[in-house]
Design an enzyme around this catalytic site. Structure first.
Site, mmCIF file in Angstrom:
data_model
loop_
_atom_site.group_PDB
_atom_site.id
_atom_site.type_symbol
_atom_site.label_atom_id
_atom_site.label_comp_id
_atom_site.label_asym_id
_atom_site.label_seq_id
_atom_site.Cartn_x
_atom_site.Cartn_y
_atom_site.Cartn_z
ATOM 1 N N SER A 84 0.826 -1.212 0.000
ATOM 2 C CA SER A 84 0.000 0.000 0.000
ATOM 3 C C SER A 84 0.857 1.258 0.000
ATOM 4 O O SER A 84 1.996 1.260 0.468
ATOM 5 C CB SER A 84 -0.916 0.033 1.215
ATOM 6 O OG SER A 84 -1.746 -1.096 1.267
HETATM 7 N N1 SAH Z 1 -0.861 -4.773 4.052
HETATM 8 C C1 SAH Z 1 -0.136 -5.048 2.834
HETATM 9 C C2 SAH Z 1 -0.925 -4.625 1.616
HETATM 10 C C3 SAH Z 1 -1.090 -5.784 0.708
HETATM 11 S S1 SAH Z 1 -2.288 -5.636 -0.590
HETATM 12 C C4 SAH Z 1 1.245 -4.425 2.873
HETATM 13 O O1 SAH Z 1 1.550 -3.698 3.815
HETATM 14 O O2 SAH Z 1 2.049 -4.702 1.987
HETATM 15 C C5 SAH Z 1 -3.608 -6.640 0.042
HETATM 16 C C6 SAH Z 1 -3.305 -8.080 0.320
HETATM 17 O O3 SAH Z 1 -4.531 -8.697 0.704
HETATM 18 C C7 SAH Z 1 -2.800 -8.885 -0.886
HETATM 19 O O4 SAH Z 1 -1.567 -9.462 -0.586
HETATM 20 C C8 SAH Z 1 -3.891 -9.943 -1.101
HETATM 21 O O5 SAH Z 1 -3.387 -11.198 -1.529
HETATM 22 C C9 SAH Z 1 -4.503 -10.036 0.276
HETATM 23 N N2 SAH Z 1 -5.859 -10.594 0.319
HETATM 24 C C10 SAH Z 1 -6.872 -10.396 -0.551
HETATM 25 N N3 SAH Z 1 -7.957 -11.119 -0.187
HETATM 26 C C11 SAH Z 1 -7.605 -11.787 0.952
HETATM 27 C C12 SAH Z 1 -8.284 -12.721 1.802
HETATM 28 N N4 SAH Z 1 -9.535 -13.144 1.556
HETATM 29 N N5 SAH Z 1 -7.621 -13.199 2.874
HETATM 30 C C13 SAH Z 1 -6.341 -12.817 3.154
HETATM 31 N N6 SAH Z 1 -5.649 -11.960 2.379
HETATM 32 C C14 SAH Z 1 -6.266 -11.449 1.291
#
Ligand code: SAH
Length: 216
Positions: free
Chosen positions: A64
């Site tokens: 993000s």
């Molecule tokens: N917090 C992260 C942002 C990652 S983007 C950071 O600091 O880098 C969002 C993430 O949510 C992705 O990696 C995606 O695979 C995950 N995601 C999406 N749907 C999900 C679900 N149902 N359960 C767990 N993770 C999920």
């Protein structure tokens, strides 16, 4: 992994930028000023690690934008020792910020590859109070409920019932909800079956997807 004076200088500038954009929680700003974001990115993006932008981290996911991390963390207002569930570990950056703020962090990810990479990074940084799980966020992490706070970092179409249930009374859930663009919702559990909802600004997240994705 090296954290040079140059990186530290760029981080200071990033903190100034976030302050100008309206982030005012000093604990959050300090944590962002401390944590080397370039550790969580592919080497190819190292040059840009301290610009206020999202970057690809593999499997079509992104780390993000720092403003988004700061904004969500500010809404969550983590306190030392609080038990916090993060849905969407991704790179592990947001989880590390929560750990730096003293929270006991449980973070779950549906992409096995990202789960493995982030677990490794968070272990290397020896942040101690972070545990990673390969799980589907729609189900939450029932064996460790209730949580003081829950943060979702993927864009959901609706608020998963399980997450509402796994929040303690008085707890806070921060979740972006919407299709193309998501509104940031801050939901407070005010009673056994009562919740209060506040709608904050608009954001764009990668989608919240059901089920697990195994590493190829
Ligand atoms: N917090 C992260 C942002 C990652 S983007 C950071 O600091 O880098 C969002 C993430 O949510 C992705 O990696 C995606 O695979 C995950 N995601 C999406 N749907 C999900 C679900 N149902 N359960 C767990 N993770 C999920």
């Amino acid at each position: 992994m090296k954290d040079t004076y140059r990186h530290k200088g760029l981080r200071k500038k990033l903190v100034d930028t976030l302050r100008k954009k309206g982030i005012s929680n000093e604990h959050v700003l300090t944590a962002i000023g401390q944590l080397p974001r370039h550790f969580f990115l592919d080497k190819a993006f190292e040059e840009w690690a301290y610009t206020d932008k999202a970057f690809p981290i593999g499997n079509e996911q992104t780390i993000s934008q720092p403003f988004t991390v700061a904004y969500q963390t500010e809404l969550l207002d983590p306190q030392p020792r609080e038990k916090i569930l993060e849905v969407g570990t991704g790179s592990g950056y947001q989880a590390a910020i929560l750990a730096l703020l003293g929270a006991r962090v449980y973070t779950i990810e549906r992409q096995e590859l990202l789960f493995k990479q982030a677990s490794k990074m968070l272990t290397q940084l020896s942040l101690g109070n972070v545990r990673c799980y390969y799980r589907d966020g729609y189900k939450g992490l029932p064996e460790f409920m209730p949580f003081d706070k829950i943060i979702v970092t993927a864009g959901a179409k609706k608020v998963p019932e399980a997450l509402l249930e796994q929040l303690r009374i008085g707890g806070i859930l921060v979740i972006p909800v919407g299709k193309e663009v998501q509104s940031m919702l801050k939901i407070t559990r005010t009673g056994e079956k009562e919740y209060r909802q506040e709608i904050k600004g608009d954001f764009k997240f990668v989608p919240f997807v059901k089920g697990l994705n195994k590493e190829e």
